[in-house]
Design a protein around this motif. Structure first.
Motif, PDB file in Angstrom:
ATOM      1  N   ALA A 177       0.821  -1.213   0.000  1.00  0.00           N
ATOM      2  CA  ALA A 177       0.000   0.000   0.000  1.00  0.00           C
ATOM      3  C   ALA A 177       0.854   1.262   0.000  1.00  0.00           C
ATOM      4  CB  ALA A 177      -0.931  -0.001   1.211  1.00  0.00           C
ATOM      5  N   LYS A 178       2.015   1.209   0.639  1.00  0.00           N
ATOM      6  CA  LYS A 178       2.883   2.390   0.701  1.00  0.00           C
ATOM      7  C   LYS A 178       3.399   2.770  -0.689  1.00  0.00           C
ATOM      8  CE  LYS A 178       6.661   4.205   3.485  1.00  0.00           C
ATOM      9  NZ  LYS A 178       7.617   3.895   4.553  1.00  0.00           N
ATOM     10  N   ILE A 179       3.778   1.780  -1.467  1.00  0.00           N
ATOM     11  CA  ILE A 179       4.237   2.047  -2.840  1.00  0.00           C
ATOM     12  C   ILE A 179       3.083   2.584  -3.678  1.00  0.00           C
ATOM     13  CG2 ILE A 179       5.190   1.055  -4.943  1.00  0.00           C
ATOM     14  CD1 ILE A 179       6.534  -1.088  -3.163  1.00  0.00           C
ATOM     15  N   ILE A 180       1.932   1.966  -3.549  1.00  0.00           N
ATOM     16  CA  ILE A 180       0.764   2.397  -4.332  1.00  0.00           C
ATOM     17  C   ILE A 180       0.401   3.833  -3.980  1.00  0.00           C
ATOM     18  CG2 ILE A 180      -1.699   1.975  -4.740  1.00  0.00           C
ATOM     19  CD1 ILE A 180      -1.014  -1.054  -4.245  1.00  0.00           C
ATOM     20  N   ALA A 181       0.440   4.180  -2.687  1.00  0.00           N
ATOM     21  CA  ALA A 181       0.155   5.560  -2.274  1.00  0.00           C
ATOM     22  C   ALA A 181       1.208   6.511  -2.834  1.00  0.00           C
ATOM     23  CB  ALA A 181       0.091   5.657  -0.754  1.00  0.00           C
ATOM     24  N   SER A 182       2.456   6.086  -2.891  1.00  0.00           N
ATOM     25  CA  SER A 182       3.506   6.931  -3.463  1.00  0.00           C
ATOM     26  C   SER A 182       3.264   7.184  -4.942  1.00  0.00           C
ATOM     27  CB  SER A 182       4.880   6.285  -3.252  1.00  0.00           C
ATOM     28  OG  SER A 182       5.174   6.186  -1.875  1.00  0.00           O
ATOM     29  N   ILE A 183       2.804   6.167  -5.643  1.00  0.00           N
ATOM     30  CA  ILE A 183       2.438   6.343  -7.053  1.00  0.00           C
ATOM     31  C   ILE A 183       1.295   7.345  -7.164  1.00  0.00           C
ATOM     32  CG2 ILE A 183       1.406   5.180  -9.055  1.00  0.00           C
ATOM     33  CD1 ILE A 183       3.075   2.669  -8.204  1.00  0.00           C
ATOM     34  N   ALA A 184       0.321   7.232  -6.268  1.00  0.00           N
ATOM     35  CA  ALA A 184      -0.813   8.161  -6.277  1.00  0.00           C
ATOM     36  C   ALA A 184      -0.350   9.593  -6.036  1.00  0.00           C
ATOM     37  CB  ALA A 184      -1.839   7.742  -5.214  1.00  0.00           C
ATOM     38  N   PHE A 185       0.545   9.794  -5.055  1.00  0.00           N
ATOM     39  CA  PHE A 185       1.074  11.136  -4.799  1.00  0.00           C
ATOM     40  C   PHE A 185       1.767  11.680  -6.043  1.00  0.00           C
ATOM     41  CE2 PHE A 185       1.252   9.784  -0.193  1.00  0.00           C
ATOM     42  CZ  PHE A 185       0.304  10.688   0.247  1.00  0.00           C
ATOM     43  N   GLY A 186       2.552  10.826  -6.702  1.00  0.00           N
ATOM     44  CA  GLY A 186       3.256  11.258  -7.907  1.00  0.00           C
ATOM     45  C   GLY A 186       2.301  11.664  -9.013  1.00  0.00           C
ATOM     46  N   LEU A 187       1.250  10.876  -9.208  1.00  0.00           N
ATOM     47  CA  LEU A 187       0.254  11.204 -10.224  1.00  0.00           C
ATOM     48  C   LEU A 187      -0.477  12.499  -9.879  1.00  0.00           C
ATOM     49  CD1 LEU A 187      -1.146   7.608 -10.786  1.00  0.00           C
ATOM     50  CD2 LEU A 187       0.139   8.964 -12.459  1.00  0.00           C
ATOM     51  N   ALA A 188      -0.780  12.676  -8.600  1.00  0.00           N
ATOM     52  CA  ALA A 188      -1.428  13.928  -8.179  1.00  0.00           C
ATOM     53  C   ALA A 188      -0.507  15.116  -8.448  1.00  0.00           C
ATOM     54  CB  ALA A 188      -1.791  13.856  -6.695  1.00  0.00           C
ATOM     55  N   GLY A 189       0.785  14.945  -8.184  1.00  0.00           N
ATOM     56  CA  GLY A 189       1.750  16.009  -8.441  1.00  0.00           C
ATOM     57  C   GLY A 189       1.868  16.351  -9.911  1.00  0.00           C
ATOM     58  N   GLN A 190       1.538  15.407 -10.773  1.00  0.00           N
ATOM     59  CA  GLN A 190       1.550  15.641 -12.214  1.00  0.00           C
ATOM     60  C   GLN A 190       0.194  16.134 -12.726  1.00  0.00           C
ATOM     61  OE1 GLN A 190       2.909  11.918 -13.930  1.00  0.00           O
ATOM     62  NE2 GLN A 190       4.996  12.704 -14.013  1.00  0.00           N
ATOM     63  N   LYS A 191      -0.687  16.494 -11.801  1.00  0.00           N
ATOM     64  CA  LYS A 191      -2.026  16.981 -12.151  1.00  0.00           C
ATOM     65  C   LYS A 191      -2.816  15.930 -12.929  1.00  0.00           C
ATOM     66  CE  LYS A 191      -1.083  20.981 -10.360  1.00  0.00           C
ATOM     67  NZ  LYS A 191      -1.390  21.128  -8.954  1.00  0.00           N
ATOM     68  N   ARG A 192      -2.749  14.700 -12.435  1.00  0.00           N
ATOM     69  CA  ARG A 192      -3.507  13.580 -13.011  1.00  0.00           C
ATOM     70  C   ARG A 192      -4.414  13.024 -11.908  1.00  0.00           C
ATOM     71  NH1 ARG A 192       1.597  10.377 -15.369  1.00  0.00           N
ATOM     72  NH2 ARG A 192       0.063   8.768 -15.844  1.00  0.00           N
ATOM     73  N   PRO A 193      -5.398  13.844 -11.469  1.00  0.00           N
ATOM     74  CA  PRO A 193      -6.161  13.485 -10.266  1.00  0.00           C
ATOM     75  C   PRO A 193      -6.970  12.205 -10.376  1.00  0.00           C
ATOM     76  CG  PRO A 193      -7.165  15.373 -11.362  1.00  0.00           C
ATOM     77  CD  PRO A 193      -5.851  15.118 -12.047  1.00  0.00           C
ATOM     78  N   ARG A 194      -7.540  11.916 -11.526  1.00  0.00           N
ATOM     79  CA  ARG A 194      -8.370  10.708 -11.637  1.00  0.00           C
ATOM     80  C   ARG A 194      -7.520   9.442 -11.548  1.00  0.00           C
ATOM     81  NH1 ARG A 194     -13.358  12.286 -12.082  1.00  0.00           N
ATOM     82  NH2 ARG A 194     -13.856  14.227 -13.146  1.00  0.00           N
ATOM     83  N   GLU A 195      -6.348   9.473 -12.172  1.00  0.00           N
ATOM     84  CA  GLU A 195      -5.439   8.333 -12.063  1.00  0.00           C
ATOM     85  C   GLU A 195      -4.936   8.193 -10.624  1.00  0.00           C
ATOM     86  OE1 GLU A 195      -2.550   7.947 -15.525  1.00  0.00           O
ATOM     87  OE2 GLU A 195      -3.432   9.936 -15.861  1.00  0.00           O
ATOM     88  N   ALA A 196      -4.658   9.342  -9.995  1.00  0.00           N
ATOM     89  CA  ALA A 196      -4.202   9.315  -8.603  1.00  0.00           C
ATOM     90  C   ALA A 196      -5.277   8.736  -7.694  1.00  0.00           C
ATOM     91  CB  ALA A 196      -3.818  10.725  -8.147  1.00  0.00           C
ATOM     92  N   LEU A 197      -6.527   9.134  -7.925  1.00  0.00           N
ATOM     93  CA  LEU A 197      -7.635   8.599  -7.116  1.00  0.00           C
ATOM     94  C   LEU A 197      -7.738   7.087  -7.243  1.00  0.00           C
ATOM     95  CD1 LEU A 197     -10.557  11.160  -7.532  1.00  0.00           C
ATOM     96  CD2 LEU A 197      -9.539  10.366  -5.387  1.00  0.00           C
ATOM     97  N   ALA A 198      -7.567   6.581  -8.445  1.00  0.00           N
ATOM     98  CA  ALA A 198      -7.642   5.124  -8.643  1.00  0.00           C
ATOM     99  C   ALA A 198      -6.567   4.419  -7.817  1.00  0.00           C
ATOM    100  CB  ALA A 198      -7.495   4.787 -10.124  1.00  0.00           C
TER     101      ALA A 198
END
Length: 198
Positions: A47-68
């Motif tokens: 889960a920690k890696i997956i959350a890190s991927i989500a943070f990265g996607l959010a930082g790239q302004k990709r909110p829907r991918e980050a939410l997934a």
């Protein structure tokens, strides 16, 4: 295809995850996502890696991918308050305030002292013109973060908009003790009495 033995897989996970964190620290978001992806190959249910991927996607302004990705992390670790909070923040950015409030409520359920979740919930309530309901979460926020001006500022604005100018004035006077610029700004915005200088 042969799988790595657990020790080697754990080392690969650690190595790529650390590289990803370093890249994030230097704002190399694309590289960070690549390394986090490699770490995830070594530990697909982390889960920690997956959350890190989500943070990265959010930082790239990709909110829907980050939410997934945050949804995946929540499914693996349901009691992780910070992931619920970040889901709420992204949902706010997408103007889905009802879903954002549900996420903030989950963050608060997981950690009743999560001051930013109370603040986030209040901002969504304000956006939905439910200002009276925003008072309680803002009061929780200011209780948990008494020296942060943001909750106090929003609480004063809400009280003023609800016709409770006296309460707003008390907040302005309180803020003047540690954030005089914010207190002065509130006085100008509301037309209330500027805080008295000591």
């Amino acid at each position: 295809m042969m799988r790595d033995p657990p020790a080697r897989s754990g080392l690969r996970r650690w190595f790529y995850f650390e590289l990803g964190k370093w890249c994030e620290g230097f704002r190399q978001h694309d590289a960070a996502l690549r390394y986090f992806g490699l770490a995830l190959q070594a530990a697909p249910d982390d889960a920690k890696i997956i959350a890190s991927i989500a943070f990265g996607l959010a930082g790239q302004k990709r909110p829907r991918e980050a939410l997934a990705q945050f949804d995946r992390a929540v499914a693996l670790k349901p009691g992780w308050a910070e992931v619920h909070f970040n889901r709420g923040f992204l949902l706010q950015e997408l103007n889905d305030h009802e879903a954002a409030m549900a996420a903030f409520d989950q963050a608060i359920a997981a950690n009743p002292k999560h001051d930013r979740a109370y603040y986030g919930k209040a901002l969504s309530l304000i956006s939905l013109s439910r200002k009276a309901e925003a008072v309680a979460p803002l009061e929780h926020n200011t209780k948990l973060q008494p020296m942060s001006p943001y909750g106090w500022y929003q609480l004063a604005r809400v009280q003023f908009d609800l016709g409770k100018a006296e309460r707003a004035q008390k907040i302005i006077d309180h803020l003047a003790r540690f954030e005089p610029k914010v207190a002065g700004q509130l006085a100008r915005e509301t037309g209330l009495r500027p805080p008295q200088r000591p």
